[in-house]
Enzyme design. Structure first.
Site, PDB file in Angstrom:
ATOM      1  N   HIS A  82     -13.134   2.017  47.452  1.00 16.23           N
ATOM      2  CA  HIS A  82     -13.201   1.525  49.100  1.00 16.23           C
ATOM      3  C   HIS A  82     -11.655   0.120  49.235  1.00 16.23           C
ATOM      4  O   HIS A  82     -11.498  -0.844  48.646  1.00 16.23           O
ATOM      5  CB  HIS A  82     -14.398   0.087  49.187  1.00 16.23           C
ATOM      6  CG  HIS A  82     -14.500  -0.305  50.758  1.00 16.23           C
ATOM      7  ND1 HIS A  82     -15.211   0.110  52.000  1.00 16.23           N
ATOM      8  CD2 HIS A  82     -13.941  -1.741  50.798  1.00 16.23           C
ATOM      9  CE1 HIS A  82     -15.056  -0.442  52.778  1.00 16.23           C
ATOM     10  NE2 HIS A  82     -14.862  -1.798  52.315  1.00 16.23           N
ATOM     11  N   ASP A 161     -27.933  -2.715  57.022  1.00 15.01           N
ATOM     12  CA  ASP A 161     -26.625  -3.099  57.063  1.00 15.01           C
ATOM     13  C   ASP A 161     -26.245  -3.247  58.969  1.00 15.01           C
ATOM     14  O   ASP A 161     -25.655  -4.409  59.240  1.00 15.01           O
ATOM     15  CB  ASP A 161     -25.311  -3.145  55.935  1.00 15.01           C
ATOM     16  CG  ASP A 161     -24.223  -3.770  56.755  1.00 15.01           C
ATOM     17  OD1 ASP A 161     -24.231  -4.845  56.790  1.00 15.01           O
ATOM     18  OD2 ASP A 161     -23.304  -2.806  57.082  1.00 15.01           O
ATOM     19  N   ARG A 168     -24.658  -9.213  64.472  1.00 16.94           N
ATOM     20  CA  ARG A 168     -23.665 -10.134  63.810  1.00 16.94           C
ATOM     21  C   ARG A 168     -22.528 -10.290  64.839  1.00 16.94           C
ATOM     22  O   ARG A 168     -21.980 -11.726  64.199  1.00 16.94           O
ATOM     23  CB  ARG A 168     -23.036 -10.440  62.405  1.00 16.94           C
ATOM     24  CG  ARG A 168     -24.316 -11.554  61.191  1.00 16.94           C
ATOM     25  CD  ARG A 168     -23.811 -10.232  60.129  1.00 16.94           C
ATOM     26  NE  ARG A 168     -22.711 -10.372  59.265  1.00 16.94           N
ATOM     27  CZ  ARG A 168     -21.622  -9.577  58.244  1.00 16.94           C
ATOM     28  NH1 ARG A 168     -21.893  -8.576  58.194  1.00 16.94           N
ATOM     29  NH2 ARG A 168     -20.899 -10.327  58.278  1.00 16.94           N
ATOM     30  N   SER A 183     -22.638  -6.881  53.007  1.00 20.61           N
ATOM     31  CA  SER A 183     -22.389  -5.771  53.868  1.00 20.61           C
ATOM     32  C   SER A 183     -21.827  -5.171  53.449  1.00 20.61           C
ATOM     33  O   SER A 183     -21.787  -3.507  53.222  1.00 20.61           O
ATOM     34  CB  SER A 183     -21.707  -6.236  55.016  1.00 20.61           C
ATOM     35  OG  SER A 183     -21.319  -5.658  55.635  1.00 20.61           O
ATOM     36  N   LYS A 187     -23.142  -0.732  51.078  1.00 17.76           N
ATOM     37  CA  LYS A 187     -23.324   0.275  51.376  1.00 17.76           C
ATOM     38  C   LYS A 187     -22.682   1.548  50.515  1.00 17.76           C
ATOM     39  O   LYS A 187     -22.693   2.194  50.441  1.00 17.76           O
ATOM     40  CB  LYS A 187     -22.207   0.483  52.023  1.00 17.76           C
ATOM     41  CG  LYS A 187     -22.684   0.099  54.113  1.00 17.76           C
ATOM     42  CD  LYS A 187     -22.380  -0.112  55.347  1.00 17.76           C
ATOM     43  CE  LYS A 187     -20.960  -0.863  55.415  1.00 17.76           C
ATOM     44  NZ  LYS A 187     -20.844  -1.763  56.589  1.00 17.76           N
TER      45      LYS A 187
HETATM   46  N1  URA Z   1     -16.624  -4.375  56.817  1.00 16.20           N
HETATM   47  C1  URA Z   1     -18.161  -4.513  56.650  1.00 16.20           C
HETATM   48  O1  URA Z   1     -18.905  -3.007  56.481  1.00 16.20           O
HETATM   49  N2  URA Z   1     -19.025  -5.637  57.040  1.00 16.20           N
HETATM   50  C2  URA Z   1     -18.956  -6.411  57.209  1.00 16.20           C
HETATM   51  O2  URA Z   1     -19.218  -7.257  57.317  1.00 16.20           O
HETATM   52  C3  URA Z   1     -16.979  -6.750  57.144  1.00 16.20           C
HETATM   53  C4  URA Z   1     -16.476  -5.761  57.379  1.00 16.20           C
END
Ligand code: URA
Length: 440
Positions: A82, A161, A168, A183, A187
């Site tokens: 990632h 999320d 947010r 966050s 995932k």
């Molecule tokens: N990328 C994400 O998936 N979440 C965040 O909070 C910031 C960047």
């Protein structure tokens, strides 16, 4: 349990328990907690922070808020990678076939680009016919048979999320370390891989602009990943200028293919080698990073990495002939050079501005719904530390609209600083966060 009490507790600087965090996330996902209470909680977390236990509990609760992929149908260790995102970051396109050609199993979920950073799915769609909207069965089959598959994120992956991120975004609570780390990692954990290699970017084109912030984010994510039982490592890499020379979807695909042929830019090749070597060690295909590097070089030299990309493209409906004839990829019809206004050395490039140039040309998304033009972008000719003569081309713009081309050129010039002194090149790899359990 009452949300009011939890907000008060966090507001007063106390730590929430795991039970409280699970209650809060589950209730919010179901719609039992209103946005205004959750906004207050996010702001309280923004100011009071979360400790390591709270951050891990938050991540796990979000990861388990929807579907979690069961990849047990895929034999062996599944490795994921990632990147926190950057400009010209086409790493997955070259890295994943390199690693799969060495025998590792790459099962990856990717996203589309948003804002000034590009997304892997958009880039892959430059291959006519290619799709990441595949069923889980096909995803598993491809990883089992050819060692690699990339699918788009399913709708029900970490829905907490999705909801929280949207909240947010409009309540000025995105840039809080525990919230970002949980966050991203929620995932990744829900996507089911056994090992995760993180590429955390730092610099003017990155989400985190300052190295200490990038290091802190990387450390937190490594702690979460390993705490959740996934072998996780983070590489912190430079994003103070674009990665490689190509910025824009089809142009980046061409550069990734050149890299798989051993003809890629030095910085981009080095990043693929570094991340790839950790992926091979994590996937237990190599005993150490040095051996892994040798394996990666071999699959570039003998053409197996390029063949793996062709197999992968074909397995997901794309035309593999483009892998061997990348000049067939459609590029925009207007091509204009950007001449240097003065001679000297490139001192700095405001990296996110270059991403914005690509956005202006139509190569990126302003909103999630935007359509993008895969054929536009910029091909840089000069990077930090390079000598340039007055009038020499700094970059070629690929555009389909003369007005957008003009706007991008103007913006591009304001991102470059040229000075008489040569500046030393920054190190590409800033730091690697290796957990103590790495060699076990
Ligand atoms: N990328 C994400 O998936 N979440 C965040 O909070 C910031 C960047």
């Amino acid at each position: 349990m009452r949300m009011y009490d939890l907000i008060m507790k966090k507001r007063n600087g106390e730590a929430l328990t795991e039970e409280e965090i699970i209650f809060m996330i589950n209730s919010y996902t179901k719609g039992d907690i209103p946005d205004y209470q959750m906004s207050a909680m996010m702001m309280a977390i923004y100011f009071r922070g979360m400790n390591e236990d709270e951050t891990l509990a938050l991540t796990m609760a979000m990861a388990e808020s929807g579907d979690t992929l069961d990849l047990s149908g895929i034999a062996g260790i599944k490795v994921d990678k990632h990147s926190t995102g950057g400009v010209g970051d086409k790493t997955s396109l070259a890295l994943t076939p390199m690693v799969a050609a060495c025998g590792a199993k790459v099962a990856k979920m990717s996203g589309r680009g948003l804002g000034h950073t590009g997304g892997t799915i958009d880039k892959l769609e430059s291959f006519p016919g290619f799709s990441t909207e595949i069923e889980l069965d096909a995803f598993e089959k491809n990883v089992n048979e050819i060692g690699i598959s990339i699918m788009g994120q399913t709708k029900d992956l970490a829905p907490a999320d999705k909801k929280l991120y949207a909240l947010r975004d409009v309540t000025a609570t995105v840039d809080q370390l525990s919230l970002i780390a949980s966050s991203i990692m929620s995932k990744k954990l829900a996507s089911g891989a056994d090992a995760i290699v993180l590429d955390v970017k730092t610099g003017s084109g990155a989400f985190m602009k300052k190295l200490p912030d990038s290091v802190a984010l990387a450390e937190e994510m490594v702690r979460i990943g390993n705490g959740a039982g996934r072998k996780t490592i983070a590489v912190i890499s430079d994003m103070d200028q674009p990665l490689g020379y190509a910025v824009g979807n089809a142009l980046e695909v061409q550069e990734a293919i050149a890299t798989l042929r051993g003809e890629g830019p030095e910085d981009f090749t080095e990043l693929c080698m570094t991340l790839g070597s950790y992926m091979l060690v994590a996937g237990q295909k190599a005993e150490n990073e040095l051996q892994a590097r040798g394996m990666l070089q071999e699959v570039i030299d003998n053409g197996k990495a390029l063949d793996k990309l062709a197999e992968f493209v074909q397995a997901q409906g794309g035309d593999p002939s483009y892998v061997y004839e990348p000049d067939k990829l459609e590029l925009a019809s207007i091509r204009e050079e950007i001449p240097a206004p003065a001679g000297g050395y490139i001192q700095s490039i405001v990296c996110d501005e270059i991403g914005i140039c690509s956005l202006i040309l139509g190569g990126g998304r302003e909103t999630k719904e935007s359509e993008i033009d895969l054929s536009v972008g910029l091909l840089l000719h000069k990077k930090v530390g390079d000598k340039v003569e007055a009038g020499e081309s700094l970059a070629t713009v690929y555009a389909n609209d003369a007005d957008k081309c003009r706007q991008a050129k103007e913006r591009f010039l304001s991102a470059y600083t040229i000075a008489s002194e040569q500046r030393e090149k920054e190190a590409l790899i800033k730091k690697v966060i290796v957990p103590s359990s790495w060699n076990e």
